[in-house]
Scaffold this motif. Structure first.
Motif, PDB file in Angstrom:
ATOM      1  N   ASN A 200      -4.742   1.743  -0.824  1.00  0.00           N
ATOM      2  CA  ASN A 200      -4.506   0.469  -1.509  1.00  0.00           C
ATOM      3  C   ASN A 200      -4.706   0.699  -3.004  1.00  0.00           C
ATOM      4  O   ASN A 200      -5.847   0.756  -3.489  1.00  0.00           O
TER       5      ASN A 200
ATOM      6  N   CYS B 127       0.852  -1.193   0.000  1.00  0.00           N
ATOM      7  CA  CYS B 127       0.000   0.000   0.000  1.00  0.00           C
ATOM      8  C   CYS B 127       0.885   1.239   0.000  1.00  0.00           C
ATOM      9  O   CYS B 127       2.117   1.153   0.003  1.00  0.00           O
TER      10      CYS B 127
ATOM     11  N   GLU C 189      -7.553   2.719   3.269  1.00  0.00           N
ATOM     12  CA  GLU C 189      -7.520   1.763   4.374  1.00  0.00           C
ATOM     13  C   GLU C 189      -7.768   2.463   5.708  1.00  0.00           C
ATOM     14  O   GLU C 189      -8.442   1.929   6.583  1.00  0.00           O
TER      15      GLU C 189
ATOM     16  N   LYS D  29      -3.532   5.903   4.360  1.00  0.00           N
ATOM     17  CA  LYS D  29      -3.044   4.670   3.750  1.00  0.00           C
ATOM     18  C   LYS D  29      -3.974   4.293   2.603  1.00  0.00           C
ATOM     19  O   LYS D  29      -5.182   4.152   2.790  1.00  0.00           O
TER      20      LYS D  29
ATOM     21  N   CYS E 151     -10.483   2.716  -1.670  1.00  0.00           N
ATOM     22  CA  CYS E 151      -9.054   2.398  -1.610  1.00  0.00           C
ATOM     23  C   CYS E 151      -8.396   2.919  -0.337  1.00  0.00           C
ATOM     24  O   CYS E 151      -7.227   2.626  -0.086  1.00  0.00           O
TER      25      CYS E 151
END
Length: 474
Positions: free
Chosen positions: A317, A297, A328, A315, A326
């Motif tokens: 992804n 990530c 996190e 964070k 996306c």
């Protein structure tokens, strides 16, 4: 793991010194150590005893026609030293506010050579080992030029310098686009012998750094630029004005290069199609570089600008669609008026993946403008959510293991083993963290700093705003 083959091999290589050909080994070859922007050194000291100091000097820089010139000392953001071992001797490559790029012997701070740019040097360079010749090249950016402005026809704010001789090999005329800057702060990413770089004019370029491939343009030798991609949408000129500056350094993850932009976008460039095909919008100015984590990530940092909510660290992804799915987690941080900033995080995040002791969690560290160093368990989240930077979308919050007051900072903390070295306007600090992620201060030195340190063999090298480059350690 989602690493592509090229990315995995590069990340493994950057854990050890790279033989550049001949007698040179690259220890720290680019900002934050490698293609994932996540390698910071091998062995950290247990105290910060002064070994030597070297006066970097001071120099004038032009802010604008209206604001005039200012004199700056030492070095600033990002300003991380590059390290090269030639035969048995370690050398530092350091840009400074006296306009000079310097080669310095790391054992005693002795100046070997210096080369004058047209303006102060802020960003960290990249070392390029030519695949065709036994030649090591420094790719280095600077501000646009003393007593020059955006409309000047020639702005050579990116240059290639021979590591051994300190002589210029080529200069790049950075063009004028919609952005209000023609500086270069970012560090190039080398993939398959080509350089990939974001410029402050808002463009992402792919170019061939080899001097033998350079071309005569504008009356002087310039590198061959193979591609140029815009790092902003046309509608961003309404929300951000001319603040479309890209100051970050790109990172490599799988078959993509990712870069953050001041226009409020995290872009993904596909190495095979040679197109930008991933675009996540935060809306905020993002100066910090994206950092690759062990679970494939990205950690990106957000300033408090152009957004109704708070800045912080997020964070992402990138295997998911570039929308809220996306994300996190998101950690919002406090607002704080420091210089022209209003809060959030200016520097990059760091991770302990490459030197994590057995039994310790995977952590990330960030410095904030509101004076805190945060230690985050980046693989775990709380059960509740927090408002995102747009003040309307809810995201999970990560587990914060500890935080400590260090003063306002735009520097990036570095993690080596169970030690964290971090700096800011109050000084430089050495911390130890426990298997539970709790921080214990081991040492500190009181001087103002914007640059990011680097560690090698129990020594810390860092430049300051008081004019000096320092070596600390055991």
């Amino acid at each position: 793991m989602r690493y592509g083959f090229v990315s995995l091999i590069l990340c493994l290589i950057f854990m050890e010194p790279i033989q550049a050909g001949g007698k040179d080994s690259l220890i720290n070859s680019t900002f934050l150590g490698g293609p994932g922007r996540n390698v910071y050194g091998n062995r950290a000291p247990d105290r910060l005893e002064l070994q030597w100091s070297f006066y970097l000097g001071e120099g004038e820089t032009t802010l604008s026609r209206k604001a005039g010139n200012r004199t700056w000392k030492g070095c600033g953001w990002t300003g991380q030293p590059l390290l090269v071992k030639t035969e048995d001797t370690l050398y530092i490559i350091q840009g400074a506010y006296d306009h000079h790029l310097k080669k310095i012997r790391a054992s005693d701070g002795e100046l070997i050579w210096q080369y004058a740019f047209d303006d102060v040097i802020k960003g960290t360079g990249t070392l390029y080992a030519s695949p065709d010749k036994d030649q090591l090249i420094i790719l280095q950016g600077s501000r646009l030029g003393l007593n020059k402005y955006l409309d000047h026809p020639i702005i050579t704010s990116y240059q290639a310098i021979d590591y051994h001789s300190g002589k210029a090999l080529w200069k790049m005329n950075v063009p004028f686009f919609a952005s209000y800057s023609r500086d270069v702060d970012g560090s190039a990413l080398i993939v398959d012998s080509l350089a990939h770089l974001g410029l402050e004019n808002g463009q992402f370029i792919v170019f061939d750094p080899r001097p033998e491939k350079a071309e005569m343009r504008d009356g002087f030798l310039q590198p061959r630029i193979l591609e140029s991609h815009r790092l902003y949408a046309r509608e961003d000129t309404r929300s951000h004005g001319l603040n479309l500056v890209t100051e970050s350094s790109p990172c490599l993850l799988g078959d993509h290069i990712y870069i953050t932009s001041g226009s409020g976008h995290v872009y993904g460039y596909h190495l095979k199609t040679r197109q930008i095909d991933w675009d996540f919008i935060t809306g905020s100015d993002m100066d910090g570089s994206p950092v690759v984590t062990s679970d494939s990530c990205l950690l990106v940092t957000l300033e408090k600008q152009h957004i109704p909510g708070k800045g912080g660290v997020m964070k992402l992804n990138p295997q998911k669609a570039p929308d809220s799915s996306c994300v996190e987690w998101f950690l919002p941080v406090g607002n704080a008026a420091v210089a022209e900033w209003k809060g959030g995080i200016i520097g990059s995040a760091s991770v302990n993946d490459h030197t994590r002791p057995e039994g310790y969690p995977h952590i990330a560290a960030v410095n904030t403008l509101d004076s805190l160093l945060y230690i985050i368990d980046y693989k775990n989240t709380q059960t509740y959510k927090v408002l995102g930077p747009d003040s309307s979308t809810w995201y999970f919050k990560p587990v914060v293991l500890d935080s400590v007051l260090i003063g306002p900072s735009i520097s990036t903390p570095i993690i080596v083993g169970n030690r964290i070295i971090t700096a800011g306007y109050w000084g430089i600090y050495l911390f130890e963290y426990s298997p539970e992620g709790r921080l214990k201060r081991l040492d500190a030195q009181p001087f103002g700093c914007e640059a990011t340190p680097v560690v090698h063999e129990n020594k810390v090298y860092i430049g300051s705003r008081n004019g000096y480059l320092y070596c600390f350690g055991n």
